[in-house]
Design a protein around this motif. Structure first.
Motif, PDB file in Angstrom:
ATOM      1  N   TRP A 141       0.651  -1.120   0.006  1.00  0.00           N
ATOM      2  CA  TRP A 141       0.044   0.024  -0.020  1.00  0.00           C
ATOM      3  C   TRP A 141       0.890   1.120   0.011  1.00  0.00           C
ATOM      4  CZ3 TRP A 141      -0.486   4.156   3.054  1.00  0.00           C
ATOM      5  CH2 TRP A 141      -1.636   5.005   2.894  1.00  0.00           C
ATOM      6  N   GLU A 143       3.922   1.722  -0.975  1.00  0.00           N
ATOM      7  CA  GLU A 143       4.696   1.943  -2.487  1.00  0.00           C
ATOM      8  C   GLU A 143       3.805   2.219  -3.540  1.00  0.00           C
ATOM      9  OE1 GLU A 143       6.574  -1.977  -3.204  1.00  0.00           O
ATOM     10  OE2 GLU A 143       7.802  -1.957  -1.312  1.00  0.00           O
ATOM     11  N   THR A 144       2.387   1.722  -3.624  1.00  0.00           N
ATOM     12  CA  THR A 144       1.514   2.284  -4.609  1.00  0.00           C
ATOM     13  C   THR A 144       0.708   3.283  -4.388  1.00  0.00           C
ATOM     14  OG1 THR A 144      -0.013   0.468  -3.716  1.00  0.00           O
ATOM     15  CG2 THR A 144       1.539  -0.241  -5.332  1.00  0.00           C
ATOM     16  N   LYS A 145       0.692   4.030  -3.129  1.00  0.00           N
ATOM     17  CA  LYS A 145      -0.130   5.140  -2.826  1.00  0.00           C
ATOM     18  C   LYS A 145       0.264   6.218  -4.144  1.00  0.00           C
ATOM     19  CE  LYS A 145       2.757   7.107   0.702  1.00  0.00           C
ATOM     20  NZ  LYS A 145       3.826   6.247   0.940  1.00  0.00           N
ATOM     21  N   GLU A 146      -0.955   6.922  -4.347  1.00  0.00           N
ATOM     22  CA  GLU A 146      -1.057   7.966  -5.176  1.00  0.00           C
ATOM     23  C   GLU A 146      -1.928   9.150  -4.429  1.00  0.00           C
ATOM     24  OE1 GLU A 146      -3.884   6.439  -8.176  1.00  0.00           O
ATOM     25  OE2 GLU A 146      -1.979   5.828  -8.501  1.00  0.00           O
ATOM     26  N   PRO A 147      -1.637  10.460  -5.221  1.00  0.00           N
ATOM     27  CA  PRO A 147      -2.635  11.850  -4.446  1.00  0.00           C
ATOM     28  C   PRO A 147      -4.031  11.040  -4.396  1.00  0.00           C
ATOM     29  CG  PRO A 147      -0.852  12.227  -6.078  1.00  0.00           C
ATOM     30  CD  PRO A 147      -0.868  10.823  -6.139  1.00  0.00           C
ATOM     31  N   THR A 149      -5.256   8.326  -3.768  1.00  0.00           N
ATOM     32  CA  THR A 149      -5.581   7.511  -2.493  1.00  0.00           C
ATOM     33  C   THR A 149      -5.705   8.204  -1.306  1.00  0.00           C
ATOM     34  OG1 THR A 149      -3.916   5.820  -3.317  1.00  0.00           O
ATOM     35  CG2 THR A 149      -4.372   5.811  -0.806  1.00  0.00           C
TER      36      THR A 149
END
Length: 169
Positions: A141, A143-147, A149
């Motif tokens: 989670w 590593e893959t979070k983005e704005p 999220t």
């Protein structure tokens, strides 16, 4: 012998007859008790239950379609807040607590979604992925979070606060 003449018109259309104070117009049974209001503990319990249930539903949806959905995060938050306000009443602490619980529910739902995705992808048991590999899910989670999220993480608490305020009125 003559029969009495009934009064003109519909006798049932005139409304219910007035009852003396303290008597129930529907018979000898006492009226139902009013729902509990301003019960902080029950409101928190309802919010926790709603948070866990909606986190699972949100995660299942997210894992099934393999994408985050904003309206689902809003639904999670609103359900948590609505449950807290409906059961707990208008206690001013409930909107804040429900917002915090909604934040946790959206985050937990995102982790459940990742676990559902891995369950489908690697033909593994959900329990094994979620409970035995929980640390890996949290790392993934991160590593893959983005704005977006974080936007979804914010939408849930806002909806929970609003839902608790509206339901508690």
């Amino acid at each position: 012998m003559s029969q009495p003449v009934p009064p003109p018109g519909n006798p049932f259309a005139q409304g219910a007859p007035q009852q003396p104070d303290g008597q129930n117009p529907f018979g000898a049974y006492p009226p139902a008790p009013a729902p509990r209001q301003n019960n902080l503990v029950l409101g928190i319990v309802a919010a926790v239950v709603a948070a866990l249930v909606t986190a699972g539903v949100y995660g299942a949806i997210m894992g099934g379609v393999e994408v985050e959905i904003g309206w689902a995060a809003v639904g999670v938050g609103f359900a948590v807040g609505f449950a807290a306000g409906k059961v707990g009443g208008s206690n001013p602490v409930l909107p804040v607590i429900s917002a915090v619980l909604a934040l946790g529910a959206v985050y937990l739902g995102q982790l459940v979604g990742i676990a559902v995705f891995f369950t489908k992808e690697f033909d593994a048991s959900f329990a094994d992925v979620f409970f035995k590999q929980f640390g890996m899910l949290v790392d993934l989670w991160s590593e893959t979070k983005e704005p977006m999220t974080f936007l979804f993480l914010a939408l849930g608490p806002v909806a929970a606060f609003s839902g608790a305020k509206k339901a508690g009125q």
